[in-house]
Design a protein around this motif. Structure first.
Motif, PDB file in Angstrom:
ATOM      1  N   LYS A 172      14.390 -48.670  48.328  1.00  0.00           N
ATOM      2  CA  LYS A 172      13.773 -49.167  47.237  1.00  0.00           C
ATOM      3  C   LYS A 172      12.438 -49.619  47.653  1.00  0.00           C
ATOM      4  N   ILE A 173      12.407 -50.433  48.950  1.00  0.00           N
ATOM      5  CA  ILE A 173      11.192 -50.890  49.599  1.00  0.00           C
ATOM      6  C   ILE A 173      10.467 -49.957  50.081  1.00  0.00           C
ATOM      7  N   ALA A 174      10.987 -48.957  50.754  1.00  0.00           N
ATOM      8  CA  ALA A 174      10.133 -47.493  51.164  1.00  0.00           C
ATOM      9  C   ALA A 174       9.474 -46.994  50.225  1.00  0.00           C
ATOM     10  N   ARG A 175      10.232 -46.683  48.989  1.00  0.00           N
ATOM     11  CA  ARG A 175       9.387 -46.137  47.982  1.00  0.00           C
ATOM     12  C   ARG A 175       8.589 -47.061  47.317  1.00  0.00           C
ATOM     13  N   ARG A 176       8.650 -48.021  47.204  1.00  0.00           N
ATOM     14  CA  ARG A 176       7.738 -49.033  46.479  1.00  0.00           C
ATOM     15  C   ARG A 176       6.364 -49.004  47.444  1.00  0.00           C
ATOM     16  N   THR A 177       6.557 -49.069  48.807  1.00  0.00           N
ATOM     17  CA  THR A 177       5.353 -49.181  49.755  1.00  0.00           C
ATOM     18  C   THR A 177       4.697 -47.614  49.680  1.00  0.00           C
ATOM     19  N   GLY A 200      -1.081 -45.382  45.327  1.00  0.00           N
ATOM     20  CA  GLY A 200      -2.147 -45.987  44.396  1.00  0.00           C
ATOM     21  C   GLY A 200      -3.493 -46.691  44.955  1.00  0.00           C
ATOM     22  N   LEU A 201      -3.137 -47.239  46.362  1.00  0.00           N
ATOM     23  CA  LEU A 201      -4.457 -47.877  46.918  1.00  0.00           C
ATOM     24  C   LEU A 201      -5.368 -46.528  47.283  1.00  0.00           C
TER      25      LEU A 201
END
Length: 65
Positions: free
Chosen positions: A6-11, A17-18
């Motif tokens: 989940k953390i990797a996907r969010r990153t 987006g950035l």
């Protein structure tokens, strides 16, 4: 393991987006820049290109019906 995914996907999505925001900002800023004009209108065009002279204007007047 699920928390790390989940953390990797969010990153990944945050970075995506950035990158999209940076691309949009670059595109907007390039449109607002005004190019510098170095020379206004030349008094005499350079080269042997087409020039609208008096004899050409006379020819155009004689060809109209």
């Amino acid at each position: 393991m699920a928390d790390q995914t989940k953390i990797a996907r969010r990153t990944f999505f945050a970075g995506l987006g950035l990158a999209a925001a940076a691309g949009i900002a670059a595109k907007i800023s390039s449109k607002t820049a005004i190019p510098e004009v170095t020379e206004t209108t030349p008094s005499e065009p350079k080269g042997d290109g087409y020039r609208l002279t008096e004899h050409v204007k006379k020819y155009y007047r004689t060809t109209t019906i």
